[in-house]
Design a protein around this motif. Structure first.
Motif, mmCIF file in Angstrom:
data_model
loop_
_atom_site.group_PDB
_atom_site.id
_atom_site.type_symbol
_atom_site.label_atom_id
_atom_site.label_comp_id
_atom_site.label_asym_id
_atom_site.label_seq_id
_atom_site.Cartn_x
_atom_site.Cartn_y
_atom_site.Cartn_z
ATOM 1 N N VAL A 26 1.590 47.059 8.328
ATOM 2 C CA VAL A 26 1.994 48.058 9.318
ATOM 3 C C VAL A 26 2.134 47.420 10.690
ATOM 4 O O VAL A 26 1.272 46.658 11.131
ATOM 5 C CB VAL A 26 0.954 49.205 9.385
ATOM 6 N N GLU A 27 3.245 47.742 11.351
ATOM 7 C CA GLU A 27 3.470 47.295 12.728
ATOM 8 C C GLU A 27 4.076 48.448 13.506
ATOM 9 O O GLU A 27 5.273 48.727 13.373
ATOM 10 C CB GLU A 27 4.399 46.079 12.769
ATOM 11 N N ASP A 28 3.263 49.142 14.277
ATOM 12 C CA ASP A 28 3.695 50.222 15.159
ATOM 13 C C ASP A 28 4.409 51.337 14.396
ATOM 14 O O ASP A 28 3.778 52.251 13.891
ATOM 15 C CB ASP A 28 4.573 49.663 16.282
ATOM 16 N N THR A 29 5.743 51.271 14.273
ATOM 17 C CA THR A 29 6.495 52.313 13.557
ATOM 18 C C THR A 29 7.219 51.742 12.341
ATOM 19 O O THR A 29 8.229 52.289 11.905
ATOM 20 C CB THR A 29 7.516 52.979 14.495
ATOM 21 N N TYR A 30 6.710 50.647 11.802
ATOM 22 C CA TYR A 30 7.323 50.032 10.619
ATOM 23 C C TYR A 30 6.228 49.737 9.587
ATOM 24 O O TYR A 30 5.157 49.230 9.932
ATOM 25 C CB TYR A 30 8.047 48.735 10.993
ATOM 26 N N VAL A 31 6.499 50.079 8.312
ATOM 27 C CA VAL A 31 5.558 49.793 7.236
ATOM 28 C C VAL A 31 6.314 49.107 6.111
ATOM 29 O O VAL A 31 7.446 49.474 5.782
ATOM 30 C CB VAL A 31 4.860 51.079 6.740
ATOM 31 N N GLU A 32 5.680 48.104 5.533
ATOM 32 C CA GLU A 32 6.344 47.301 4.501
ATOM 33 C C GLU A 32 5.359 47.031 3.362
ATOM 34 O O GLU A 32 4.166 46.803 3.580
ATOM 35 C CB GLU A 32 6.825 45.983 5.126
ATOM 36 N N TRP A 33 5.877 47.096 2.146
ATOM 37 C CA TRP A 33 5.088 46.749 0.965
ATOM 38 C C TRP A 33 4.684 45.285 1.037
ATOM 39 O O TRP A 33 5.505 44.405 1.341
ATOM 40 C CB TRP A 33 5.912 47.027 -0.292
ATOM 41 N N ASP A 34 3.417 45.001 0.765
ATOM 42 C CA ASP A 34 2.887 43.637 0.846
ATOM 43 C C ASP A 34 2.382 43.223 -0.538
ATOM 44 O O ASP A 34 1.293 43.631 -0.957
ATOM 45 C CB ASP A 34 1.750 43.587 1.873
ATOM 46 N N PRO A 35 3.152 42.445 -1.285
ATOM 47 C CA PRO A 35 2.753 42.072 -2.642
ATOM 48 C C PRO A 35 1.534 41.163 -2.700
ATOM 49 O O PRO A 35 0.987 40.928 -3.770
ATOM 50 C CB PRO A 35 4.001 41.359 -3.183
ATOM 51 N N THR A 36 1.097 40.641 -1.531
ATOM 52 C CA THR A 36 -0.078 39.746 -1.550
ATOM 53 C C THR A 36 -1.370 40.529 -1.731
ATOM 54 O O THR A 36 -2.454 39.937 -1.784
ATOM 55 C CB THR A 36 -0.155 38.930 -0.249
ATOM 56 N N GLY A 37 -1.265 41.856 -1.780
ATOM 57 C CA GLY A 37 -2.472 42.661 -1.980
ATOM 58 C C GLY A 37 -3.306 42.794 -0.735
ATOM 59 O O GLY A 37 -4.505 43.048 -0.802
ATOM 60 N N GLY A 38 -2.683 42.601 0.451
ATOM 61 C CA GLY A 38 -3.405 42.802 1.709
ATOM 62 C C GLY A 38 -4.228 41.636 2.154
ATOM 63 O O GLY A 38 -5.020 41.748 3.079
ATOM 64 N N LYS A 39 -4.059 40.454 1.504
ATOM 65 C CA LYS A 39 -4.856 39.296 1.920
ATOM 66 C C LYS A 39 -4.558 38.898 3.353
ATOM 67 O O LYS A 39 -5.441 38.506 4.099
ATOM 68 C CB LYS A 39 -4.600 38.129 0.972
ATOM 69 N N SER A 40 -3.279 39.007 3.725
ATOM 70 C CA SER A 40 -2.926 38.632 5.096
ATOM 71 C C SER A 40 -3.551 39.593 6.093
ATOM 72 O O SER A 40 -3.975 39.208 7.177
ATOM 73 C CB SER A 40 -1.398 38.635 5.262
ATOM 74 N N GLN A 41 -3.650 40.889 5.700
ATOM 75 C CA GLN A 41 -4.259 41.858 6.609
ATOM 76 C C GLN A 41 -5.763 41.713 6.671
ATOM 77 O O GLN A 41 -6.387 42.033 7.669
ATOM 78 C CB GLN A 41 -3.890 43.277 6.181
ATOM 79 N N GLU A 42 -6.368 41.227 5.570
ATOM 80 C CA GLU A 42 -7.810 41.005 5.605
ATOM 81 C C GLU A 42 -8.174 39.982 6.666
ATOM 82 O O GLU A 42 -9.191 40.086 7.343
ATOM 83 C CB GLU A 42 -8.299 40.538 4.227
#
Length: 488
Positions: A278-294
């Motif tokens: 998620v970035e402000d007003t944009y959301v994108e499917w993340d196939p890494t399973g959220g590792k980058s967001q962790e």
């Protein structure tokens, strides 16, 4: 309490005086700059006038010199002809004198005949002894008396009066502002108008500090102008107009403040599923399973002692989120960070072309972490599935209604909280896709589900006039009710 009111009044008055002092200092600076600019412009105007006069003088002097050269050439040609005739005549005269000394009558007679023939054809007897041109100069007839009187009458053009903005004729709709004004009296010397505007969160007179700079629209010929393509991410818009003639700009009109109602929100990254980026007003499917967001989350935890002004716990956006955990499981969902608690609101969503599955709708606060939009009695949405074949449906309370219409590129969401209505539109054509009718008993949060692809949300949009017209028509005719509608 009385002392607190007095202190509060004094603080407000103090702020007003500070603001007024800043405005006066700014005005003094502008007077100095504008005075210097006016003198420079005056110099340019007179330099231009001198240049025109100098050019006229050169052109007239050139005409006189050409006439002089033409007349002198004509007179010199006559002088050359006379000189040649005089030489020929003098030779003939000398020959005649010599002939008088001839003693032989026959020779004298022959000489006399030759002299007579020569005299008959002599050029001296065919010359005009009148000058071909006069010595007067015909182009000296210049009278600047009228021009002198006109120049002596030159004065400053009068400064145009300040226009008057017709607030009743101003219109805020479709993310456009149409502003209309008039002159207090007829002025045929007005060349154009200048419009200035800026966004603000303050209702009332413009402030000098802590505000955005004025945006300028120049050379407006009409007494009306429409600002289009605006994003209403502030509560108000300050506007003012000035009239200009060829020489000077008049005073600005009294500024007006128009309210720009719009629903502004961002996507709440703290609510999103770990498979979403998620970035402000944009959301994108993340196939890494959220590792980058962790990793990002870890960094945020390290800096948790520093509160972000935008995410302050006292803000209405923060209170809208509550203390709910992230979505999990197959609920690939993210919510907006601002709740709808009253009024009519509108936002739009655009999906990437490679999106496999997504939902757009609203939900009550604090849904379950495994809840999916439209599968509970507290959420409403339309769902698009592009996996294998395209399906388009409206969902609520785990019931789906197929929508037998093409899926639009952009979807408009209209929410009338007080009227209990949630409608979805083709954002381009404003054609109605589906309407839910219910009674909302809790604040609503915008909700978005995405699987494989991305969604872009556009906020700060006013309810389009075409949607308002459709709503009036639908409500007037009773409207078509959905089998999925319920009373919450």
């Amino acid at each position: 309490e009385t002392l607190q009111r007095i202190v509060s009044t004094l603080v407000n008055k103090n702020d007003e005086i500070h603001n007024f002092i800043d405005m006066l200092n700014h005005t003094i600076s502008n007077v100095q700059v504008n005075s210097s600019n006016a003198i420079s412009e005056l110099d340019e105007e007179f330099d231009g006038l001198y240049s025109v006069l100098h050019e006229m003088k050169g052109s007239m002097a050139n005409t006189i010199q050409q006439e002089e050269a033409r007349k002198i050439q004509a007179l010199q040609d006559q002088l050359s002809q006379c000189s040649r005739a005089l030489e020929s005549s003098e030779e003939l005269l000398e020959l005649a004198v010599q002939s008088l000394d001839i003693k032989n009558p026959m020779e004298l007679l022959e000489a006399a005949r030759q002299i007579k023939d020569s005299v008959t054809v002599a050029s001296a007897f065919r010359l005009s002894l009148k000058p071909k041109v006069s010595d007067s100069m015909t182009h000296m007839m210049v009278d600047f008396a009228l021009e002198k009187r006109m120049l002596q009458a030159v004065k400053f053009l009068p400064v145009p009066k300040a226009p008057e903005i017709d607030v009743a004729a101003c219109l805020v709709a479709d993310n456009c502002i149409t502003i209309s004004w008039r002159m207090p009296e007829e002025d045929s010397r007005i060349d154009h108008f200048v419009l200035e505007y800026r966004k603000t969160n303050f209702d009332g007179l413009p402030r000098l500090k802590g505000e955005q700079h004025w945006e300028l629209v120049d050379y407006i010929k009409a007494t009306q102008y429409t600002l289009s393509g605006l994003k209403f991410d502030t509560k108000y818009m300050n506007l003012r107009v000035q009239a200009c003639n060829k020489a000077v700009a008049g005073e600005y009109s009294d500024p007006v403040t128009l309210e720009t109602k719009a629903f502004v929100f961002s996507l709440d990254s703290t609510s999103s599923h770990l498979n979403l980026k998620v970035e402000d007003t944009y959301v994108e499917w993340d196939p890494t399973g959220g590792k980058s967001q962790e990793k990002i989350k870890g960094k945020e935890n390290k800096n948790s002692n520093t509160a972000s002004p935008k995410r302050s716990t006292n803000s209405p956006r923060a209170s809208a989120r509550g203390g709910r955990d992230r979505f999990a499981g197959e609920s690939y969902t993210v919510l907006g960070d601002t709740a709808v608690e009253s009024g009519q609101h509108y936002w739009e969503v655009r999906a990437q072309k490679d999106c496999k599955s997504y939902s757009v709708g609203v939900t009550y606060r604090n849904p379950g972490k495994f809840d999916q939009l439209g599968k509970t009695n507290s959420s409403w949405c339309i769902h698009i599935n592009n996996w294998l074949q395209t399906t388009f449906s409206a969902k609520h309370n785990n019931k789906a209604k197929t929508l037998d219409i093409p899926v639009p590129d952009r979807i408009g969401v209209y929410c009338d909280f007080d009227g209990g209505q949630l409608s979805f539109y083709n954002a381009s054509s404003k054609a109605l896709l589906h309407t839910f009718r219910t009674k909302f008993t809790q604040p609503l949060l915008p909700g978005f589900m995405i699987w494989c692809g991305g969604l872009t949300v556009s906020t700060g949009l006013q309810v389009p006039s075409a949607v308002k017209t459709l709503q009036k028509s639908e409500n007037g005719l009773g409207g078509s009710t959905s089998s999925l509608n319920n009373v919450a």
